[in-house]
Design a protein around this motif. Structure first.
Motif, PDB file in Angstrom:
ATOM      1  N   MET A 158       5.566  -3.944  -2.984  1.00 44.90           N
ATOM      2  CA  MET A 158       5.177  -3.191  -4.186  1.00 44.90           C
ATOM      3  C   MET A 158       3.804  -3.660  -4.654  1.00 44.90           C
ATOM      4  SD  MET A 158       7.793  -4.679  -6.974  1.00 44.90           S
ATOM      5  CE  MET A 158       9.024  -5.845  -6.473  1.00 44.90           C
ATOM      6  N   ARG A 159       3.016  -2.699  -5.141  1.00 46.41           N
ATOM      7  CA  ARG A 159       1.651  -3.034  -5.555  1.00 46.41           C
ATOM      8  C   ARG A 159       1.521  -3.353  -7.046  1.00 46.41           C
ATOM      9  NH1 ARG A 159      -1.201  -1.907  -0.901  1.00 46.41           N
ATOM     10  NH2 ARG A 159      -0.192  -0.336   0.381  1.00 46.41           N
ATOM     11  N   PRO A 160       2.368  -2.815  -7.940  1.00 44.39           N
ATOM     12  CA  PRO A 160       2.136  -3.057  -9.375  1.00 44.39           C
ATOM     13  C   PRO A 160       1.906  -4.517  -9.761  1.00 44.39           C
ATOM     14  CG  PRO A 160       3.702  -1.286  -9.140  1.00 44.39           C
ATOM     15  CD  PRO A 160       3.451  -1.809  -7.736  1.00 44.39           C
TER      16      PRO A 160
ATOM     17  N   LEU B 187      -9.248  -3.858  -5.559  1.00 44.56           N
ATOM     18  CA  LEU B 187      -7.852  -4.298  -5.593  1.00 44.56           C
ATOM     19  C   LEU B 187      -6.907  -3.205  -5.125  1.00 44.56           C
ATOM     20  CD1 LEU B 187      -5.720  -6.375  -6.219  1.00 44.56           C
ATOM     21  CD2 LEU B 187      -5.930  -5.837  -8.648  1.00 44.56           C
ATOM     22  N   LYS B 188      -6.378  -3.406  -3.940  1.00 43.60           N
ATOM     23  CA  LYS B 188      -5.387  -2.470  -3.404  1.00 43.60           C
ATOM     24  C   LYS B 188      -4.252  -3.221  -2.705  1.00 43.60           C
ATOM     25  CE  LYS B 188      -3.495   1.272  -1.773  1.00 43.60           C
ATOM     26  NZ  LYS B 188      -2.978   2.367  -2.562  1.00 43.60           N
ATOM     27  N   THR B 189      -4.628  -4.235  -1.946  1.00 47.43           N
ATOM     28  CA  THR B 189      -3.626  -4.882  -1.093  1.00 47.43           C
ATOM     29  C   THR B 189      -3.261  -6.281  -1.605  1.00 47.43           C
ATOM     30  OG1 THR B 189      -5.294  -5.942   0.267  1.00 47.43           O
ATOM     31  CG2 THR B 189      -4.643  -3.705   0.921  1.00 47.43           C
TER      32      THR B 189
ATOM     33  N   GLY C  74       3.871  10.820  -1.517  1.00 43.49           N
ATOM     34  CA  GLY C  74       3.190   9.694  -2.141  1.00 43.49           C
ATOM     35  C   GLY C  74       1.770  10.015  -2.588  1.00 43.49           C
ATOM     36  N   ASP C  75       0.981   8.954  -2.742  1.00 43.65           N
ATOM     37  CA  ASP C  75      -0.387   9.068  -3.270  1.00 43.65           C
ATOM     38  C   ASP C  75      -1.257  10.059  -2.494  1.00 43.65           C
ATOM     39  OD1 ASP C  75       0.279   6.964  -4.953  1.00 43.65           O
ATOM     40  OD2 ASP C  75      -1.469   5.740  -4.446  1.00 43.65           O
ATOM     41  N   CYS C  76      -0.940  10.264  -1.210  1.00 40.92           N
ATOM     42  CA  CYS C  76      -1.829  11.087  -0.367  1.00 40.92           C
ATOM     43  C   CYS C  76      -1.609  12.576  -0.565  1.00 40.92           C
ATOM     44  CB  CYS C  76      -1.652  10.725   1.110  1.00 40.92           C
ATOM     45  SG  CYS C  76      -0.010  11.096   1.765  1.00 40.92           S
TER      46      CYS C  76
ATOM     47  N   GLU D 136      -0.723   8.909  -8.597  1.00 41.51           N
ATOM     48  CA  GLU D 136      -0.719   7.562  -8.015  1.00 41.51           C
ATOM     49  C   GLU D 136       0.261   6.743  -8.833  1.00 41.51           C
ATOM     50  OE1 GLU D 136      -4.820   6.468  -8.269  1.00 41.51           O
ATOM     51  OE2 GLU D 136      -5.380   8.204  -7.060  1.00 41.51           O
ATOM     52  N   SER D 137       1.511   6.808  -8.458  1.00 44.32           N
ATOM     53  CA  SER D 137       2.531   6.060  -9.204  1.00 44.32           C
ATOM     54  C   SER D 137       3.713   5.758  -8.296  1.00 44.32           C
ATOM     55  CB  SER D 137       3.012   6.870 -10.408  1.00 44.32           C
ATOM     56  OG  SER D 137       3.752   7.991  -9.978  1.00 44.32           O
ATOM     57  N   VAL D 138       4.399   4.705  -8.649  1.00 39.31           N
ATOM     58  CA  VAL D 138       5.604   4.325  -7.910  1.00 39.31           C
ATOM     59  C   VAL D 138       6.642   5.436  -8.019  1.00 39.31           C
ATOM     60  CG1 VAL D 138       7.538   2.706  -7.937  1.00 39.31           C
ATOM     61  CG2 VAL D 138       5.191   1.857  -8.103  1.00 39.31           C
ATOM     62  N   GLN D 139       6.792   5.983  -9.219  1.00 41.81           N
ATOM     63  CA  GLN D 139       7.766   7.071  -9.402  1.00 41.81           C
ATOM     64  C   GLN D 139       7.534   8.191  -8.404  1.00 41.81           C
ATOM     65  OE1 GLN D 139       6.562  10.294 -10.928  1.00 41.81           O
ATOM     66  NE2 GLN D 139       8.480  11.073 -10.134  1.00 41.81           N
TER      67      GLN D 139
ATOM     68  N   SER E  52      -1.877  -6.545  -9.862  1.00 46.69           N
ATOM     69  CA  SER E  52      -2.878  -6.627 -10.933  1.00 46.69           C
ATOM     70  C   SER E  52      -2.286  -7.286 -12.172  1.00 46.69           C
ATOM     71  CB  SER E  52      -3.380  -5.223 -11.279  1.00 46.69           C
ATOM     72  OG  SER E  52      -2.283  -4.341 -11.465  1.00 46.69           O
ATOM     73  N   LYS E  53      -1.014  -7.680 -12.075  1.00 50.49           N
ATOM     74  CA  LYS E  53      -0.324  -8.225 -13.257  1.00 50.49           C
ATOM     75  C   LYS E  53       0.199  -9.632 -12.917  1.00 50.49           C
ATOM     76  CE  LYS E  53       1.186  -3.420 -14.160  1.00 50.49           C
ATOM     77  NZ  LYS E  53       0.993  -2.799 -12.833  1.00 50.49           N
ATOM     78  N   LYS E  54       1.529  -9.758 -12.816  1.00 56.60           N
ATOM     79  CA  LYS E  54       2.104 -11.113 -12.705  1.00 56.60           C
ATOM     80  C   LYS E  54       1.734 -11.834 -11.414  1.00 56.60           C
ATOM     81  CE  LYS E  54       6.033 -11.019 -15.742  1.00 56.60           C
ATOM     82  NZ  LYS E  54       7.471 -11.142 -15.880  1.00 56.60           N
TER      83      LYS E  54
ATOM     84  N   GLY F 211       2.748   0.950   9.977  1.00 56.40           N
ATOM     85  CA  GLY F 211       1.861   0.556   8.883  1.00 56.40           C
ATOM     86  C   GLY F 211       0.687  -0.267   9.389  1.00 56.40           C
ATOM     87  N   ASP F 212      -0.485  -0.015   8.839  1.00 54.39           N
ATOM     88  CA  ASP F 212      -1.658  -0.738   9.339  1.00 54.39           C
ATOM     89  C   ASP F 212      -1.880  -2.080   8.643  1.00 54.39           C
ATOM     90  OD1 ASP F 212      -2.541   0.177   6.910  1.00 54.39           O
ATOM     91  OD2 ASP F 212      -4.169   1.410   7.706  1.00 54.39           O
ATOM     92  N   GLU F 213      -1.081  -2.389   7.621  1.00 52.35           N
ATOM     93  CA  GLU F 213      -1.169  -3.735   7.036  1.00 52.35           C
ATOM     94  C   GLU F 213      -0.252  -4.654   7.843  1.00 52.35           C
ATOM     95  OE1 GLU F 213      -1.425  -4.004   2.646  1.00 52.35           O
ATOM     96  OE2 GLU F 213      -1.059  -1.861   2.676  1.00 52.35           O
ATOM     97  N   THR F 214      -0.499  -5.952   7.767  1.00 51.61           N
ATOM     98  CA  THR F 214       0.316  -6.863   8.577  1.00 51.61           C
ATOM     99  C   THR F 214       1.611  -7.268   7.878  1.00 51.61           C
ATOM    100  OG1 THR F 214      -1.015  -8.652   7.722  1.00 51.61           O
ATOM    101  CG2 THR F 214      -1.589  -7.838   9.917  1.00 51.61           C
TER     102      THR F 214
ATOM    103  N   GLN G 155       5.048   2.141  -0.271  1.00 54.68           N
ATOM    104  CA  GLN G 155       6.199   2.450  -1.121  1.00 54.68           C
ATOM    105  C   GLN G 155       6.903   3.733  -0.652  1.00 54.68           C
ATOM    106  OE1 GLN G 155       6.248   0.625  -4.656  1.00 54.68           O
ATOM    107  NE2 GLN G 155       8.397   1.108  -4.440  1.00 54.68           N
ATOM    108  N   ALA G 156       6.113   4.770  -0.357  1.00 55.38           N
ATOM    109  CA  ALA G 156       6.708   6.046   0.039  1.00 55.38           C
ATOM    110  C   ALA G 156       7.309   5.971   1.443  1.00 55.38           C
ATOM    111  CB  ALA G 156       5.655   7.162  -0.029  1.00 55.38           C
ATOM    112  N   GLY G 157       6.559   5.388   2.372  1.00 54.55           N
ATOM    113  CA  GLY G 157       7.051   5.306   3.752  1.00 54.55           C
ATOM    114  C   GLY G 157       8.354   4.537   3.842  1.00 54.55           C
TER     115      GLY G 157
ATOM    116  N   SER H 205      -2.166   1.123  13.548  1.00 53.69           N
ATOM    117  CA  SER H 205      -2.695   2.258  12.803  1.00 53.69           C
ATOM    118  C   SER H 205      -2.583   3.531  13.638  1.00 53.69           C
ATOM    119  CB  SER H 205      -4.150   1.912  12.464  1.00 53.69           C
ATOM    120  OG  SER H 205      -4.848   3.053  12.165  1.00 53.69           O
ATOM    121  N   VAL H 206      -2.186   4.610  12.986  1.00 52.94           N
ATOM    122  CA  VAL H 206      -2.169   5.899  13.686  1.00 52.94           C
ATOM    123  C   VAL H 206      -3.583   6.455  13.623  1.00 52.94           C
ATOM    124  CG1 VAL H 206      -1.289   8.267  13.633  1.00 52.94           C
ATOM    125  CG2 VAL H 206       0.253   6.343  13.223  1.00 52.94           C
ATOM    126  N   GLU H 207      -4.153   6.727  14.780  1.00 55.64           N
ATOM    127  CA  GLU H 207      -5.546   7.190  14.814  1.00 55.64           C
ATOM    128  C   GLU H 207      -5.662   8.696  14.861  1.00 55.64           C
ATOM    129  OE1 GLU H 207      -7.435   4.943  17.988  1.00 55.64           O
ATOM    130  OE2 GLU H 207      -8.175   3.585  16.434  1.00 55.64           O
TER     131      GLU H 207
END
Ligand code: FAD
Length: 417
Positions: free
Chosen positions: A57-59, A143-145, A289-291, A306-309, A62-64, A49-52, A27-29, A95-97
């Motif tokens: 958005m992550r919210p 639950l993260k991804t 962001g979260d980090c 840890e929030s979208v805002q 865990s919901k819809k 980004g290390d995800e493919t 979200q932040a990047g 991934s940046v190592e």
């Protein structure tokens, strides 16, 4: 899989010959990359980004989306064509190592070495792992991804026994989604009440009641000591009792991804330490962001949110400042959650509250809790009461206009939380 999007020749302009690298395509990047272009940066932007998947958005995970009521297409923050047309090089599955801050270069796991003029670290956070006997066994989920959510969605079904470890927002959202799907859900919370780390007893008791009304069992003061089973999960043991389980979801908090920054010599505490301009302790390296752990005029200590805002607003400020601005990040923190038909909205920082005023009607499921300190509104929790919530959020921003004593907005090195 690495999918670099070819860079089109950019017209010369602000930063025309510069390269800005962003580590973390969340979200932040993603927000930072877009804001850089909006701010008129014409140089090269590389978003790694290390995800493919592209930034999403992550919210809803865990919901819809977990409930199957939200298409995957809608998760993506922007279509891939957007990054291409904005000359943002999106490197996915990469991934940046390490970061060589003295040479202004990042090293990727695919062998690539990339020089930067400015760097933004937006590596986010990851779920805390529970280390007890059996915790590496089958049937235990985090639950993260997007992939985590798909795996969990595939096993949630009517009649399944689902044990949620942790009564925080993510655990309770999964509990609500699973209970709605007809699963038999138990929540095991080590604290005295659910949401104990984020809100008051008044909201916790409402949330617990609503879950119990849907048949969710809530066991507070329950510390998980082991997961039992062989080829599949059979039960979860706490001190003093055991509960049967087909699936467990562990949602016991998150830790910031700071290892990359630490290795590069950046100052870190509970997060990468940034000042109110989102600058880290090393020149030309920003974080969002979260980090991050950042100073806030809404608290007497640093905050790690840890929030979208926070991800969106902080990344926007970081991007402007990478372009040479001197903007200060000082937005009111806010958050939302959705459980059953209840939209929970929170704003502000609950610190030193000496008065709680309740508005609305909790019996009808629509109320707000206004938290005050020395007469000033400092935070709000609202349930299905958007108007009251928004008015309170505005008031918090106005009333908390002075920084707490000893906090000078805009500088790093303030007291860590
Ligand atoms: P992330 O979204 O974590 O993105 C960071 C990215 O960087 C990740 O893709 C990570 O894999 C990648 N990365 C890390 N290290 C490297 C590296 N070395 N090289 C390359 N890439 C790297 N917030 C709300 O406000 N409301 C909600 O209702 C809500 N619900 C949520 C539900 C779930 C299930 C989850 C997981 C989170 C939820 N959040 C919610 C929190 C919100 O999604 C996060 O605060 C937000 O995504 C943070 O954005 P970020 O960019 O800082 O980090």
């Amino acid at each position: 899989m690495t999918r670099p999007v070819p860079l089109r020749k950019s017209p010369s302009g602000i930063g025309g010959r510069q390269t800005f690298v962003i580590v973390g395509a969340g979200q932040a990047g993603s927000q930072a990359a877009c804001t850089l272009r909006e701010a008129g940066f014409h140089g090269r932007i590389v978003l790694i980004g290390d995800e493919t998947q592209g930034p999403y958005m992550r919210p809803p995970l865990s919901k819809k989306f977990l409930a199957g009521d939200f298409d995957e297409d809608r998760l993506y923050l922007r279509p891939e064509a957007f990054y291409r047309s904005s000359d943002i090089e999106l490197m996915l599955g990469a991934s940046v190592e390490s970061i060589d801050a003295s040479a202004c270069r990042v090293h990727l796991n695919n062998g690539l070495r990339l020089g930067y003029d400015k760097l933004l670290i937006a590596t986010g956070s990851r779920p805390c792992r529970l280390h007890v006997p059996g915790s590496d066994g089958p049937g235990i989920h985090y639950l993260k991804t997007l992939d985590d959510s798909l795996r969990l969605r595939a096993v949630i079904a009517a009649g399944k026994r689902i044990v949620v470890v942790g009564g925080g927002y993510i655990g309770l959202e999964v509990a609500a989604t699973a209970a709605t799907a007809g699963a038999r859900v138990s929540v095991l919370e080590v604290g005295e009440r659910v949401l104990g780390r984020v809100t008051t007893e008044s909201l916790s008791s409402f949330v617990e009641k609503k879950h119990r009304e849907r048949g969710v069992e809530i066991h507070c003061g329950s510390r998980v000591v082991s997961f039992e089973g062989g080829d599949r999960l059979r039960s979860v043991s706490c001190e003093g009792f055991e509960t049967e389980a087909d699936i467990a979801l562990v949602g016991i908090g998150a830790v910031p991804n700071v290892e990359l920054a630490q290795l590069a010599g950046l100052a870190c505490g509970d997060g990468i330490l940034v000042d109110a301009h989102c600058r880290t302790s090393i020149d030309n390296v920003f974080a969002a962001g979260d980090c991050t752990s950042h100073p806030s005029r809404f608290a007497s200590h640093r905050l790690r949110l840890e929030s979208v805002q926070n991800a969106v607003d902080q990344a926007g400020i970081a991007a402007h400042n990478m372009c040479g601005d001197e903007r200060i990040y000082d937005r009111v923190p806010w958050f939302w959650s959705q459980q059953y038909e209840y939209k929970l909205q929170s704003a502000g920082v609950l610190e030193g509250c000496d008065e709680i005023v309740e508005r609305g009607d909790r019996e009808r499921g629509s109320f707000a809790l206004l938290y005050r300190r020395a007469g000033a509104l400092i935070a709000v929790d609202a349930v299905n009461m958007a108007g009251e919530y928004l008015a309170a959020r505005k008031q918090i921003a106005e009333q908390t206009a002075r920084p707490p004593e000893g906090v000078v907005p805009g500088r790093a090195g303030q007291r860590a939380a």
